[in-house]
Scaffold this motif. Structure first.
Motif, PDB file in Angstrom:
ATOM      1  N   LEU A 162       0.818  -1.244  -0.002  1.00 63.19           N
ATOM      2  CA  LEU A 162      -0.009  -0.035   0.061  1.00 63.19           C
ATOM      3  C   LEU A 162       0.829   1.295   0.097  1.00 63.19           C
ATOM      4  O   LEU A 162       0.547   2.172  -0.716  1.00 63.19           O
ATOM      5  N   ALA A 163       2.090   1.224   0.833  1.00 63.42           N
ATOM      6  CA  ALA A 163       2.814   2.591   0.659  1.00 63.42           C
ATOM      7  C   ALA A 163       3.498   2.633  -0.614  1.00 63.42           C
ATOM      8  O   ALA A 163       3.615   3.735  -1.086  1.00 63.42           O
ATOM      9  N   ALA A 164       3.930   1.384  -1.175  1.00 65.24           N
ATOM     10  CA  ALA A 164       4.287   1.570  -2.705  1.00 65.24           C
ATOM     11  C   ALA A 164       3.418   2.101  -3.640  1.00 65.24           C
ATOM     12  O   ALA A 164       3.743   3.013  -4.440  1.00 65.24           O
ATOM     13  N   VAL A 165       2.207   1.511  -3.594  1.00 64.73           N
ATOM     14  CA  VAL A 165       1.099   2.312  -4.389  1.00 64.73           C
ATOM     15  C   VAL A 165       0.908   3.846  -4.151  1.00 64.73           C
ATOM     16  O   VAL A 165       0.842   4.439  -5.112  1.00 64.73           O
ATOM     17  N   LEU A 166       0.886   3.978  -2.705  1.00 61.88           N
ATOM     18  CA  LEU A 166       0.767   5.653  -2.461  1.00 61.88           C
ATOM     19  C   LEU A 166       1.736   6.496  -3.108  1.00 61.88           C
ATOM     20  O   LEU A 166       1.736   7.605  -3.326  1.00 61.88           O
ATOM     21  N   ALA A 167       3.122   5.882  -2.633  1.00 63.96           N
ATOM     22  CA  ALA A 167       4.226   6.571  -3.265  1.00 63.96           C
ATOM     23  C   ALA A 167       4.184   6.756  -4.770  1.00 63.96           C
ATOM     24  O   ALA A 167       4.452   7.796  -5.308  1.00 63.96           O
ATOM     25  N   TRP A 168       3.897   5.692  -5.411  1.00 60.81           N
ATOM     26  CA  TRP A 168       3.476   5.696  -6.981  1.00 60.81           C
ATOM     27  C   TRP A 168       2.470   6.782  -7.485  1.00 60.81           C
ATOM     28  O   TRP A 168       2.590   7.646  -8.229  1.00 60.81           O
ATOM     29  N   ALA A 169       1.374   6.529  -6.715  1.00 61.64           N
ATOM     30  CA  ALA A 169       0.081   7.437  -7.373  1.00 61.64           C
ATOM     31  C   ALA A 169       0.258   9.016  -6.569  1.00 61.64           C
ATOM     32  O   ALA A 169      -0.179   9.892  -7.458  1.00 61.64           O
ATOM     33  N   MET A 170       0.700   8.983  -5.742  1.00 58.70           N
ATOM     34  CA  MET A 170       0.726  10.464  -4.659  1.00 58.70           C
ATOM     35  C   MET A 170       2.209  10.717  -4.348  1.00 58.70           C
ATOM     36  O   MET A 170       2.579  10.579  -3.293  1.00 58.70           O
ATOM     37  N   PRO A 171       3.079  10.902  -5.143  1.00 58.43           N
ATOM     38  CA  PRO A 171       4.617  11.279  -4.645  1.00 58.43           C
ATOM     39  C   PRO A 171       4.608  12.133  -3.474  1.00 58.43           C
ATOM     40  O   PRO A 171       5.536  12.140  -2.779  1.00 58.43           O
ATOM     41  N   LEU A 172       3.685  13.144  -3.349  1.00 60.11           N
ATOM     42  CA  LEU A 172       3.721  14.368  -2.211  1.00 60.11           C
ATOM     43  C   LEU A 172       3.429  13.493  -0.965  1.00 60.11           C
ATOM     44  O   LEU A 172       3.682  14.196  -0.025  1.00 60.11           O
ATOM     45  N   MET A 173       2.747  12.111  -0.972  1.00 60.91           N
ATOM     46  CA  MET A 173       2.731  11.472   0.267  1.00 60.91           C
ATOM     47  C   MET A 173       3.961  10.742   0.916  1.00 60.91           C
ATOM     48  O   MET A 173       4.079  10.289   1.996  1.00 60.91           O
ATOM     49  N   VAL A 174       4.969  10.784  -0.046  1.00 64.72           N
ATOM     50  CA  VAL A 174       6.325   9.979   0.414  1.00 64.72           C
ATOM     51  C   VAL A 174       6.765  10.306   1.917  1.00 64.72           C
ATOM     52  O   VAL A 174       7.048   9.510   2.510  1.00 64.72           O
ATOM     53  N   PRO A 175       6.684  11.752   2.010  1.00 63.52           N
ATOM     54  CA  PRO A 175       7.257  12.056   3.492  1.00 63.52           C
ATOM     55  C   PRO A 175       6.607  11.553   4.676  1.00 63.52           C
ATOM     56  O   PRO A 175       7.148  11.502   5.945  1.00 63.52           O
ATOM     57  N   LEU A 176       5.243  11.243   4.490  1.00 58.08           N
ATOM     58  CA  LEU A 176       4.589  10.757   5.625  1.00 58.08           C
ATOM     59  C   LEU A 176       4.243   9.302   5.785  1.00 58.08           C
ATOM     60  O   LEU A 176       4.017   8.669   6.848  1.00 58.08           O
ATOM     61  N   LEU A 177       4.858   8.459   4.601  1.00 63.42           N
ATOM     62  CA  LEU A 177       4.850   7.008   4.563  1.00 63.42           C
ATOM     63  C   LEU A 177       5.454   6.457   5.879  1.00 63.42           C
ATOM     64  O   LEU A 177       4.996   5.241   6.177  1.00 63.42           O
ATOM     65  N   PRO A 178       6.720   6.755   6.310  1.00 68.16           N
ATOM     66  CA  PRO A 178       7.271   6.211   7.280  1.00 68.16           C
ATOM     67  C   PRO A 178       6.532   5.833   8.414  1.00 68.16           C
ATOM     68  O   PRO A 178       6.696   5.188   9.346  1.00 68.16           O
ATOM     69  N   GLY A 179       5.670   6.893   8.913  1.00 69.18           N
ATOM     70  CA  GLY A 179       5.010   6.772  10.023  1.00 69.18           C
ATOM     71  C   GLY A 179       4.018   5.772  10.125  1.00 69.18           C
ATOM     72  O   GLY A 179       4.036   4.752  10.964  1.00 69.18           O
ATOM     73  N   PRO A 180       3.098   5.477   8.931  1.00 64.47           N
ATOM     74  CA  PRO A 180       2.202   4.524   8.691  1.00 64.47           C
ATOM     75  C   PRO A 180       2.977   3.135   8.858  1.00 64.47           C
ATOM     76  O   PRO A 180       2.553   2.184   9.422  1.00 64.47           O
TER      77      PRO A 180
END
Length: 193
Positions: A162-180
């Motif tokens: 899910l994190a990989a899909v979010l990083a691909w679909a919405m690159p602006l979310m990448v800085p938030l992904l380590p938290g989840p």
């Protein structure tokens, strides 16, 4: 008519107590992203994120100063050496992916094997950083827990995908992904303990 009252809010609290853990997780994600910028510090940053989120579940507030102190305590020669593993693994995967793109026989099977290897490495790495033992990363213990808890392993694999899909679909979310991701690893570790 419902006569139940909403729980009282703390002074200055905008959203209520249910939103606090979510906000803390996002703050920890941003702090972890900043701490991961020098790539060698990534394992220590994720271990600190996990420890911080464990504290949040016990009612301790997330504070940047406490996160930095925890990160400094976890920056040891062992965790810095562990920080070499992700870039080396990424380099090997990139070289192998370049070879797979060629016309080698069995390229499809090799591509699937590389994807599963990367996913498995991410899951084991997250498990290693989520261990509660203070300031210690144990790949052996993470491997044992990965094999012994298939449901937790599948949950973590789903979180990584899910994190990989979010990083691909919405690159602006990448800085938030380590938290989840740290939160998922922590929760899986807590439920298997």
């Amino acid at each position: 008519m419902d006569t139940r009252q909403a729980p009282a809010r703390e002074p200055g609290e905008v959203f209520g107590s249910g939103f606090t853990l979510f906000a803390d997780m996002l703050l920890v994600g941003l702090l972890t992203t900043v701490a991961c910028l020098p790539v060698l510090t990534a394992p220590a940053a994720f271990a600190t994120a996990s420890a911080t989120l464990r504290g949040t579940m016990r009612g301790e507030p997330v504070q940047a100063g406490a996160y930095v102190r925890g990160l400094r305590a976890r920056l040891t020669a062992r965790t810095l050496a562990a920080g070499l593993v992700p870039p080396l693994l990424a380099l090997v995967l990139l070289v192998d992916a370049a070879l797979v793109r060629g016309t080698l026989p069995g390229a499809g099977a090799m591509a699937l094997a590389l994807a599963l290897l990367a996913l498995g490495a991410a899951v084991v790495g997250l498990r290693a950083t989520a261990l509660e033992a203070p300031y210690r990363l144990s790949v052996r213990e993470a491997l044992v827990r990965t094999v012994a808890d298939p449901r937790g392993t599948l949950l973590l694999a789903a979180a990584v995908l899910l994190a990989a899909v979010l990083a691909w679909a919405m690159p602006l979310m990448v800085p938030l992904l380590p938290g989840p991701l740290a939160f998922a690893a922590t929760v899986v570790d807590l439920r298997s303990s």
